[in-house]
Design an enzyme around this catalytic site. Structure first.
Site: not given
Ligand code: ACO
Length: 330
Positions: A117, A257, A287
């Site tokens: 990214c 980003h 993204n």
């Molecule tokens: N819908 C519903 N529930 C979901 C989903 C979904 N799409 N995805 C995960 N959950 C659930 C999980 O299973 C978990 O359930 P549990 O508590 O029963 O185990 C719960 O939601 C919480 O999951 P977390 O992963 O802790 O959720 P979080 O609040 O951390 O949000 C997210 C997840 C949005 C992915 C966040 O961590 C994030 O934005 N991280 C950065 C990701 C990013 O920017 N990546 C790009 C990098 S750049 C590149 O180089 C490509």
């Protein structure tokens, strides 16, 4: 005659997003998720998905043509093509070579740059340096991704986050347009598994096992990436400003980003730059990795928010981990 002091400017910008919109509601019919979960956690409402007939080089071509038109530069004036992507049409030849052919260019320097990214800002830095060297006159820098081709549509924790698209810039020495005024690029390769495509490379070539284990799809530790993203983006933004004798108050616009609205909000707090100075369009595109900053820059510029004399800051992070920032003078 080479000149290290002459300014490198963005002569034109362009972007392109595939027509097909995939909304959160539509996604919730494919995997166990909801519009409420996706929007509240990420700020994303929909993303664009390329058709089977559109490869990354096709998205890049449309963005490049728009940027060339905007710059009023003919394709054959370009002597350097850099494409930032993690989803090349194929491992080799490079997507930049394929784009060169589609643009009808011959005998120009073409290569892909892979910094996930952060790729577009890395590519701007490299093109800026090559133009300053005097060896090239005009560069086409593209960030283009068909992330839908490496997304596991059965993994709700990743498939809701990404989309397809492309953005491009034409760079030249002097001329009208925002001036590139400094870069910071960095990386830390200690934890590659935080965000990666495990198989298909030389360490895990394609096999029945890699296919069965779904290792050709993007894998991510979302929580760790979130924490690292906020930390390294603050570092990249603050350090670059300090090196140029600037403070956060001097910044009029930030183009971050476009990964997650909560990451952008944390960055805003940490840098003490108010959210209304951050341009965000991730709600519409999700993204798009290397394409996210040039698409946002193009949209922001067309909306007329950049005024002459203002200062802009680009800040990116990505798999690697990589990070990159740049200062623009409008
Ligand atoms: N819908 C519903 N529930 C979901 C989903 C979904 N799409 N995805 C995960 N959950 C659930 C999980 O299973 C978990 O359930 P549990 O508590 O029963 O185990 C719960 O939601 C919480 O999951 P977390 O992963 O802790 O959720 P979080 O609040 O951390 O949000 C997210 C997840 C949005 C992915 C966040 O961590 C994030 O934005 N991280 C950065 C990701 C990013 O920017 N990546 C790009 C990098 S750049 C590149 O180089 C490509």
């Amino acid at each position: 005659m080479t000149s290290n002091s002459s300014a490198i400017v963005l002569l034109g910008l362009g972007s392109h997003a595939p027509k097909n919109r995939l909304t959160n509601l539509e996604l919730s019919k494919k995997v166990d998720t909801s519009d409420e979960w996706i929007f509240s956690r990420t700020g994303i409402s929909e993303r664009r998905i390329a058709s089977d007939e559109e490869a990354t080089s096709d998205l890049a071509l449309c963005a490049a043509q728009n940027a060339l038109k905007d710059a009023d530069v003919l394709p054959d004036e370009i002597d350097l093509v850099v494409v930032a992507t993690i989803t090349p049409d194929m491992t080799f030849p490079s997507t930049a070579c394929l784009l060169q052919h589609k643009l009808g260019l011959r005998n120009v320097c073409c290569f892909d740059l892979e910094a996930a990214c952060s790729g577009f800002v890395y590519a701007l830095d490299v093109a800026d340096a090559l133009l300053r060297s005097g060896r090239y006159k005009k560069a086409l820098v593209v960030g283009a991704e068909k992330l839908s081709s490496i997304i596991d549509w059965e993994d709700r924790s990743t498939c809701v986050l990404f989309g397809d698209g492309a953005g491009a810039a034409v760079l030249g020495r002097d001329g009208a347009g925002p001036r590139l005024d400094g870069f910071l690029c960095g990386a830390d390769g200690a934890n590659p598994s935080l965000l990666c495509q495990p198989a298909g490379g030389s360490s895990r070539p394609a096999s029945n096992e890699t296919l069965t284990r779904r290792e050709h799809f993007l894998k991510m530790n979302g929580r760790e990436i979130f924490k690292n993203a906020v930390r390294v983006m603050e570092y990249a933004g603050r350090t670059l400003l300090e090196r140029h004798g600037l403070t956060p108050d001097d910044v009029d616009h930030v183009i971050p980003h476009q990964a997650n609205r909560r990451i952008v909000e944390s960055l805003s707090q940490r840098l003490s730059i108010p959210m209304d100075k951050f341009y965000c369009n991730l709600e519409k595109y999700g993204n798009t990795s290397a394409a996210s900053i040039p698409i946002a820059m193009d949209e922001a510029r067309r909306s007329g928010i950049f005024k002459s004399g203002e200062t802009g800051l680009l800040v990116a992070f990505g798999a690697g981990l990589t990070w990159a920032s740049a200062i623009l003078r409008f």
